[in-house]
Design a protein around this motif. Structure first.
Motif, mmCIF file in Angstrom:
data_model
loop_
_atom_site.group_PDB
_atom_site.id
_atom_site.type_symbol
_atom_site.label_atom_id
_atom_site.label_comp_id
_atom_site.label_asym_id
_atom_site.label_seq_id
_atom_site.Cartn_x
_atom_site.Cartn_y
_atom_site.Cartn_z
ATOM 1 N N CYS A 1 -6.606 5.191 3.816
ATOM 2 C CA CYS A 1 -7.803 4.766 3.073
ATOM 3 C C CYS A 1 -9.004 5.644 3.370
ATOM 4 C CB CYS A 1 -8.160 3.317 3.419
ATOM 5 S SG CYS A 1 -6.885 2.151 2.934
ATOM 6 N N ALA B 1 -10.548 6.684 -4.377
ATOM 7 C CA ALA B 1 -10.184 5.653 -3.403
ATOM 8 C C ALA B 1 -8.675 5.445 -3.447
ATOM 9 C CB ALA B 1 -10.897 4.339 -3.732
ATOM 10 N N VAL B 2 -8.065 5.352 -2.277
ATOM 11 C CA VAL B 2 -6.653 5.017 -2.215
ATOM 12 C C VAL B 2 -6.587 3.532 -1.914
ATOM 13 C CG1 VAL B 2 -4.486 5.441 -1.037
ATOM 14 C CG2 VAL B 2 -6.059 7.324 -1.425
ATOM 15 N N ILE B 3 -6.358 2.747 -2.949
ATOM 16 C CA ILE B 3 -6.407 1.288 -2.803
ATOM 17 C C ILE B 3 -4.976 0.784 -2.835
ATOM 18 C CG2 ILE B 3 -7.490 -0.818 -3.664
ATOM 19 C CD1 ILE B 3 -9.372 0.965 -5.288
ATOM 20 N N TRP B 4 -4.306 0.909 -1.736
ATOM 21 C CA TRP B 4 -2.895 0.562 -1.656
ATOM 22 C C TRP B 4 -2.673 -0.576 -0.694
ATOM 23 C CZ3 TRP B 4 -0.142 5.883 -0.612
ATOM 24 C CH2 TRP B 4 -0.279 6.701 -1.752
ATOM 25 N N ARG B 5 -1.701 -1.430 -1.036
ATOM 26 C CA ARG B 5 -1.275 -2.456 -0.084
ATOM 27 C C ARG B 5 -0.325 -1.823 0.926
ATOM 28 N NH1 ARG B 5 -2.929 -7.491 -1.215
ATOM 29 N NH2 ARG B 5 -3.370 -8.132 -3.336
ATOM 30 N N GLY B 6 -0.026 -2.602 1.951
ATOM 31 C CA GLY B 6 0.785 -2.124 3.058
ATOM 32 C C GLY B 6 2.045 -1.369 2.701
ATOM 33 N N LYS C 1 1.563 2.151 1.585
ATOM 34 C CA LYS C 1 1.072 3.000 2.675
ATOM 35 C C LYS C 1 2.240 3.383 3.581
ATOM 36 C CE LYS C 1 -2.384 0.214 4.083
ATOM 37 N NZ LYS C 1 -3.597 -0.205 4.819
ATOM 38 N N ASN C 2 3.084 2.404 3.885
ATOM 39 C CA ASN C 2 4.238 2.674 4.746
ATOM 40 C C ASN C 2 5.119 3.750 4.140
ATOM 41 O OD1 ASN C 2 3.333 0.567 6.339
ATOM 42 N ND2 ASN C 2 4.682 -0.933 5.365
ATOM 43 N N ASP D 1 -0.146 -2.407 9.237
ATOM 44 C CA ASP D 1 1.001 -1.688 8.664
ATOM 45 C C ASP D 1 1.158 -0.279 9.208
ATOM 46 O OD1 ASP D 1 0.180 -3.714 6.266
ATOM 47 O OD2 ASP D 1 2.312 -3.229 6.201
#
Lengths: 312, 161
Positions: free
Chosen positions: A89, A135-140, A143-144, A172
């Protein structure tokens, strides 16, 4: 019997059927599968030492420290250093290393790191963005996935030191990096803090995280530890250690204090300009502190390696 | 649901405090903003959705408090000189303050939804929502859960560098 929400079987065991938490546990279920771990082990075989830079607290100087550790280690031209930024992020490493605007190239053997020096390669999500303000608006889970790609698809080559810069927290990214790197071994974690209790309380949690996942702690660095005025030479405590600072915390938790680094406005400037503070301000007391700390980390890693070789 | 409408129905304005960057002073500003609003006679609440590094309880000297349940959900902890600022934080749910909350996204999301719908805030002029650094699970979940309640807006905190 509930296998436990933290277990690898969480959400997947027979006992989980019908449990209202099943979806949650299964979604958060631990760990990469063994095939993935084996693949990573092959890819990371040529990495001799791995150091994670953690905090728990944001804005204490993890990325600054990671960048300077990389520069410090790479000063020895015979060493190959890799710096991996898994703060998805808020990737600070590209700017700090003077690599903003660089892109990642693909080759037959995988993604190419971006080289600052011949012996210092860097990888960050920052290089994958079309604009630095995206913006990198990623959920877990997403990202993993990227973190796994960084470890699996980047062609690091032979590396003496792999330094991994992390985002604040214990979530995460931290779980994933520890789990994916179980494929190789991690020498240990360097934990960064500032002197005030509001930081220390998050850092104690990080220390507990390390213990929970059996990650050795190389030691703690106390940043922003005092300010010496360049004009009158008076020292001020900008972030007073109201509960004894990192020193007391380290005593209480039986963890090594690697050193204290004073505030120097040149540090922030060098970071903003993508220059190595160690090179720009070689006479600063902060530089001396950083160099001492870097040396202690090197000694820890070399000794660790030596002990491993003895065992073999 | 009826409960969702009920627990935030008495809140006039919802403000989010965001940054992206860590350590710039989000929690500090959230706390000072709450205290300043309170000193003008407003009814104020703070929701601390930083699950990994909850700073607000210590800033208001209630790090040792515990939360209780009532019919409509959790009762916030009342802080400040006149004990009139309502606060909810995961800090209150930890058995030991040094316990790390090592959760992946889905579990964090579930708790955040609960914090937004199951805390009995009562009547407030302002609910200030303090967030962790980043643009990830906590932020997505918080904004999604708050959307039906039409937040007033976000305050962004930074430092000069």
């Amino acid at each position: 019997e509930c296998p436990g929400t933290g277990s690898a079987q969480a959400g997947r065991a027979a006992a989980c059927q019908g449990c209202p938490n099943q979806g949650l546990c299964a979604a958060g279920a631990a760990g990469p599968d063994p095939a993935e771990v084996a693949e990573l082990r092959a890819r990371l075989r040529a990495v001799r030492h791995t150091v994670l830079v953690l905090s728990g607290k944001g804005g204490v100087g993890k990325s600054t420290f990671s960048a300077l550790l990389a520069h410090g280690l790479a000063a020895d031209e015979s060493k190959q250093v890799a710096l991996l930024d898994i703060d998805i992020c808020g990737p600070s490493i590209p700017k700090m290393m003077g690599l903003e605007g660089e892109q990642v190239h693909q080759s037959g053997s995988g993604w190419s790191p971006v080289y600052v020096e011949e012996n210092l390669g860097v990888m960050s999500v920052g290089f994958l963005l079309s604009s630095p303000d995206d913006a990198v608006i990623w959920r877990g889970p997403k990202k993993n996935g990227l973190i796994k790609q960084f470890l699996r698809d980047v062609d690091w080559g032979e590396v003496d030191y792999l330094i991994v810069d992390t985002p604040p927290g214990t979530s995460d990214e931290h779980l994933s990096i520890v789990q994916y790197l179980s494929a190789t071994h991690i020498d240990g974690a360097v934990i960064v803090t500032t002197p005030q209790e509001v930081s220390l309380q998050d850092v104690r949690k990080e220390i507990n995280f390390c213990r929970k996942v059996k990650l050795p702690i190389i030691g703690v660095v106390e940043n922003m530890s005092g300010f010496v005025c360049p004009k009158c030479k008076n020292e001020s405590q900008i972030f007073p250690p109201t509960t004894g600072g990192a020193e007391k915390m380290c005593q209480n938790l039986n963890v090594s204090l690697l050193g204290k680094v004073p505030l120097d406005p040149q540090i922030g400037k060098s970071c903003d300009r993508g220059q190595s503070f160690l090179a720009e301000a070689p006479e600063s007391p902060a530089t001396l502190s950083y160099r001492n700390i870097i040396q202690r980390i090197q000694e820890y890693c070399e000794q660790h390696h030596f002990q491993e070789e003895k065992i073999m | 649901t009826l409960a969702e409408r009920t627990n935030l129905a008495g809140v006039q304005h919802i403000l989010l405090v965001l940054s992206g960057k860590g350590g710039v002073g989000k929690s500090t500003i959230s706390t000072e903003l709450a205290l300043a609003l309170r000193s003008t006679g407003k009814r104020v609440g703070i929701l601390d959705v930083d699950l990994c590094g909850p700073s607000i309880p210590r800033m208001l000297r209630v790090q040792d408090s515990a939360v209780h349940q009532c019919d409509s959900g959790w009762v916030p902890v009342f802080v400040g000189q006149d004990k009139a600022i309502a606060l909810m934080s995961i800090g209150f749910l930890l058995e030991r303050p040094d316990d790390a909350v090592v959760w992946r996204g889905p579990k964090k999301n579930a708790l955040i939804k609960q914090f937004i719908t199951d805390v009995a805030w009562g009547d407030l002029d302002f609910l200030i929502v303090d967030t962790p650094p980043g643009t990830s699970d906590e932020h997505i979940s918080t904004v999604e859960a708050l959307r039906p309640h039409k937040p007033l807006g976000a305050i962004l905190v930074t430092t000069p560098q």
